[in-house]
Design a protein around this motif. Structure first.
Motif, PDB file in Angstrom:
ATOM      1  N   GLY A  32      -8.190   6.766  -2.335  1.00 28.63           N
ATOM      2  CA  GLY A  32      -7.650   7.669  -3.348  1.00 28.63           C
ATOM      3  C   GLY A  32      -6.180   7.956  -3.117  1.00 28.63           C
ATOM      4  O   GLY A  32      -5.391   8.025  -4.067  1.00 28.63           O
ATOM      5  N   PHE A  33      -5.792   8.134  -1.846  1.00 31.21           N
ATOM      6  CA  PHE A  33      -4.375   8.343  -1.554  1.00 31.21           C
ATOM      7  C   PHE A  33      -3.557   7.102  -1.906  1.00 31.21           C
ATOM      8  O   PHE A  33      -2.479   7.215  -2.487  1.00 31.21           O
ATOM      9  CB  PHE A  33      -4.150   8.703  -0.087  1.00 31.21           C
ATOM     10  N   LEU A  34      -4.053   5.924  -1.557  1.00 32.45           N
ATOM     11  CA  LEU A  34      -3.315   4.696  -1.856  1.00 32.45           C
ATOM     12  C   LEU A  34      -3.144   4.495  -3.359  1.00 32.45           C
ATOM     13  O   LEU A  34      -2.161   3.903  -3.801  1.00 32.45           O
ATOM     14  CB  LEU A  34      -4.014   3.491  -1.233  1.00 32.45           C
ATOM     15  N   ALA A  35      -4.100   4.998  -4.160  1.00 37.29           N
ATOM     16  CA  ALA A  35      -4.017   4.849  -5.608  1.00 37.29           C
ATOM     17  C   ALA A  35      -3.167   5.938  -6.255  1.00 37.29           C
ATOM     18  O   ALA A  35      -2.777   5.805  -7.409  1.00 37.29           O
ATOM     19  CB  ALA A  35      -5.420   4.869  -6.208  1.00 37.29           C
ATOM     20  N   SER A  36      -2.861   7.011  -5.514  1.00 39.15           N
ATOM     21  CA  SER A  36      -2.084   8.115  -6.078  1.00 39.15           C
ATOM     22  C   SER A  36      -0.605   7.748  -6.155  1.00 39.15           C
ATOM     23  O   SER A  36      -0.153   6.758  -5.587  1.00 39.15           O
ATOM     24  CB  SER A  36      -2.262   9.368  -5.218  1.00 39.15           C
ATOM     25  N   ARG A  37       0.158   8.580  -6.864  1.00 38.16           N
ATOM     26  CA  ARG A  37       1.595   8.335  -6.997  1.00 38.16           C
ATOM     27  C   ARG A  37       2.298   8.332  -5.637  1.00 38.16           C
ATOM     28  O   ARG A  37       3.063   7.405  -5.347  1.00 38.16           O
ATOM     29  CB  ARG A  37       2.228   9.356  -7.924  1.00 38.16           C
ATOM     30  N   PRO A  38       2.057   9.320  -4.751  1.00 37.30           N
ATOM     31  CA  PRO A  38       2.718   9.253  -3.437  1.00 37.30           C
ATOM     32  C   PRO A  38       2.301   8.024  -2.623  1.00 37.30           C
ATOM     33  O   PRO A  38       3.117   7.428  -1.916  1.00 37.30           O
ATOM     34  CB  PRO A  38       2.280  10.532  -2.735  1.00 37.30           C
ATOM     35  N   GLY A  39       1.038   7.630  -2.734  1.00 39.31           N
ATOM     36  CA  GLY A  39       0.575   6.437  -2.026  1.00 39.31           C
ATOM     37  C   GLY A  39       1.226   5.173  -2.548  1.00 39.31           C
ATOM     38  O   GLY A  39       1.577   4.276  -1.777  1.00 39.31           O
ATOM     39  N   ARG A  40       1.412   5.101  -3.855  1.00 41.30           N
ATOM     40  CA  ARG A  40       2.079   3.937  -4.435  1.00 41.30           C
ATOM     41  C   ARG A  40       3.531   3.894  -3.987  1.00 41.30           C
ATOM     42  O   ARG A  40       4.049   2.834  -3.636  1.00 41.30           O
ATOM     43  CB  ARG A  40       2.002   3.973  -5.960  1.00 41.30           C
ATOM     44  N   TRP A  41       4.217   5.042  -4.000  1.00 39.07           N
ATOM     45  CA  TRP A  41       5.610   5.071  -3.553  1.00 39.07           C
ATOM     46  C   TRP A  41       5.721   4.685  -2.087  1.00 39.07           C
ATOM     47  O   TRP A  41       6.646   3.978  -1.694  1.00 39.07           O
ATOM     48  CB  TRP A  41       6.236   6.444  -3.794  1.00 39.07           C
ATOM     49  N   LEU A  42       4.764   5.156  -1.280  1.00 39.09           N
ATOM     50  CA  LEU A  42       4.780   4.793   0.137  1.00 39.09           C
ATOM     51  C   LEU A  42       4.644   3.286   0.320  1.00 39.09           C
ATOM     52  O   LEU A  42       5.361   2.674   1.114  1.00 39.09           O
ATOM     53  CB  LEU A  42       3.664   5.516   0.893  1.00 39.09           C
ATOM     54  N   ARG A  43       3.739   2.662  -0.452  1.00 38.55           N
ATOM     55  CA  ARG A  43       3.564   1.219  -0.357  1.00 38.55           C
ATOM     56  C   ARG A  43       4.796   0.460  -0.859  1.00 38.55           C
ATOM     57  O   ARG A  43       5.184  -0.566  -0.300  1.00 38.55           O
ATOM     58  CB  ARG A  43       2.317   0.779  -1.126  1.00 38.55           C
ATOM     59  N   ILE A  44       5.437   0.974  -1.904  1.00 37.99           N
ATOM     60  CA  ILE A  44       6.650   0.331  -2.418  1.00 37.99           C
ATOM     61  C   ILE A  44       7.767   0.402  -1.389  1.00 37.99           C
ATOM     62  O   ILE A  44       8.433  -0.601  -1.094  1.00 37.99           O
ATOM     63  CB  ILE A  44       7.089   0.975  -3.751  1.00 37.99           C
ATOM     64  N   VAL A  45       7.978   1.585  -0.814  1.00 36.11           N
ATOM     65  CA  VAL A  45       9.057   1.751   0.169  1.00 36.11           C
ATOM     66  C   VAL A  45       8.765   0.929   1.427  1.00 36.11           C
ATOM     67  O   VAL A  45       9.669   0.285   1.982  1.00 36.11           O
ATOM     68  CB  VAL A  45       9.249   3.246   0.495  1.00 36.11           C
ATOM     69  N   THR A  46       7.517   0.922   1.872  1.00 34.77           N
ATOM     70  CA  THR A  46       7.152   0.140   3.055  1.00 34.77           C
ATOM     71  C   THR A  46       7.362  -1.350   2.810  1.00 34.77           C
ATOM     72  O   THR A  46       7.952  -2.051   3.639  1.00 34.77           O
ATOM     73  CB  THR A  46       5.693   0.405   3.446  1.00 34.77           C
ATOM     74  N   GLY A  47       6.876  -1.845   1.674  1.00 28.03           N
ATOM     75  CA  GLY A  47       7.043  -3.259   1.351  1.00 28.03           C
ATOM     76  C   GLY A  47       8.506  -3.646   1.207  1.00 28.03           C
ATOM     77  O   GLY A  47       8.941  -4.681   1.712  1.00 28.03           O
ATOM     78  N   ALA A  48       9.282  -2.796   0.536  1.00 23.58           N
ATOM     79  CA  ALA A  48      10.709  -3.090   0.370  1.00 23.58           C
ATOM     80  C   ALA A  48      11.419  -3.083   1.720  1.00 23.58           C
ATOM     81  O   ALA A  48      12.294  -3.924   1.978  1.00 23.58           O
ATOM     82  CB  ALA A  48      11.348  -2.075  -0.575  1.00 23.58           C
ATOM     83  N   GLY A  49      11.045  -2.144   2.582  1.00 18.62           N
ATOM     84  CA  GLY A  49      11.640  -2.111   3.922  1.00 18.62           C
ATOM     85  C   GLY A  49      11.323  -3.353   4.723  1.00 18.62           C
ATOM     86  O   GLY A  49      12.180  -3.880   5.445  1.00 18.62           O
ATOM     87  N   MET A  50      10.092  -3.835   4.599  1.00 18.48           N
ATOM     88  CA  MET A  50       9.715  -5.061   5.303  1.00 18.48           C
ATOM     89  C   MET A  50      10.491  -6.257   4.764  1.00 18.48           C
ATOM     90  O   MET A  50      10.931  -7.120   5.533  1.00 18.48           O
ATOM     91  CB  MET A  50       8.208  -5.299   5.181  1.00 18.48           C
ATOM     92  N   VAL A  51      10.644  -6.326   3.457  1.00 19.66           N
ATOM     93  CA  VAL A  51      11.373  -7.444   2.855  1.00 19.66           C
ATOM     94  C   VAL A  51      12.841  -7.416   3.282  1.00 19.66           C
ATOM     95  O   VAL A  51      13.381  -8.422   3.753  1.00 19.66           O
ATOM     96  CB  VAL A  51      11.252  -7.418   1.308  1.00 19.66           C
ATOM     97  N   VAL A  52      13.470  -6.258   3.140  1.00 22.08           N
ATOM     98  CA  VAL A  52      14.893  -6.157   3.490  1.00 22.08           C
ATOM     99  C   VAL A  52      15.100  -6.373   4.987  1.00 22.08           C
ATOM    100  O   VAL A  52      15.988  -7.122   5.411  1.00 22.08           O
ATOM    101  CB  VAL A  52      15.461  -4.794   3.041  1.00 22.08           C
ATOM    102  N   GLY A  53      14.281  -5.729   5.802  1.00 23.36           N
ATOM    103  CA  GLY A  53      14.425  -5.888   7.244  1.00 23.36           C
ATOM    104  C   GLY A  53      14.154  -7.305   7.702  1.00 23.36           C
ATOM    105  O   GLY A  53      14.855  -7.837   8.577  1.00 23.36           O
ATOM    106  N   GLY A  54      13.149  -7.936   7.119  1.00 26.38           N
ATOM    107  CA  GLY A  54      12.831  -9.306   7.489  1.00 26.38           C
ATOM    108  C   GLY A  54      13.929 -10.273   7.121  1.00 26.38           C
ATOM    109  O   GLY A  54      14.298 -11.148   7.902  1.00 26.38           O
ATOM    110  N   LEU A  55      14.469 -10.104   5.905  1.00 33.35           N
ATOM    111  CA  LEU A  55      15.547 -10.997   5.478  1.00 33.35           C
ATOM    112  C   LEU A  55      16.831 -10.727   6.247  1.00 33.35           C
ATOM    113  O   LEU A  55      17.611 -11.652   6.507  1.00 33.35           O
ATOM    114  CB  LEU A  55      15.785 -10.864   3.979  1.00 33.35           C
TER     115      LEU A  55
END
Length: 125
Positions: A32-55
């Motif tokens: 339920g948290f992962l499907a909520s707005r804060p959970g979605r933002w957390l996943r977006i920020v985490t994924g973007a951080g991984m992409v930017v940091g990895g590159l």
């Protein structure tokens, strides 16, 4: 020790060691948290951080991290919760929120005015 019976369910909370059993309310809380707005933002920020940091690292290992980071980034942007499928729940965000009884949130940017909602004169002065 001989003669001493083994302790049954000696894991945490009476659970056998080495096995993890999630209660239904625990699964619903996490998914339920992962499907909520804060959970979605957390996943977006985490994924973007991984992409930017990895590159930014410029290595093949960094490229692999960036590729893995695309998963949570794209899934959250498309409102999918792949972890829900592991527990037999629907992966689609709105359907999942309805099934869990979580309030349906239409937009990640709710509260911010959209371009079409502004009171702007159609003529230029």
């Amino acid at each position: 020790m001989p003669g001493v019976p083994p302790v049954r369910g000696s894991g945490l909370g009476g659970r056998p060691p080495g096995r993890v059993h999630l209660r239904p309310w625990e699964v619903h809380m996490v998914v339920g948290f992962l499907a909520s707005r804060p959970g979605r933002w957390l996943r977006i920020v985490t994924g973007a951080g991984m992409v930017v940091g990895g590159l930014a690292s410029g290595t093949s290992r960094g490229a692999a991290v960036a590729l893995v980071g695309l998963g949570p980034l794209v899934a959250a942007a498309l409102d999918w919760v792949p972890m829900a499928a592991l527990f037999g729940l629907p992966m689609d965000g709105p359907t999942l929120r309805r099934e869990l009884g979580v309030s349906d949130e239409a937009s990640l940017l709710e509260g911010f005015p959209r371009a079409s909602m502004r009171d702007v004169s159609p003529t230029l002065h």
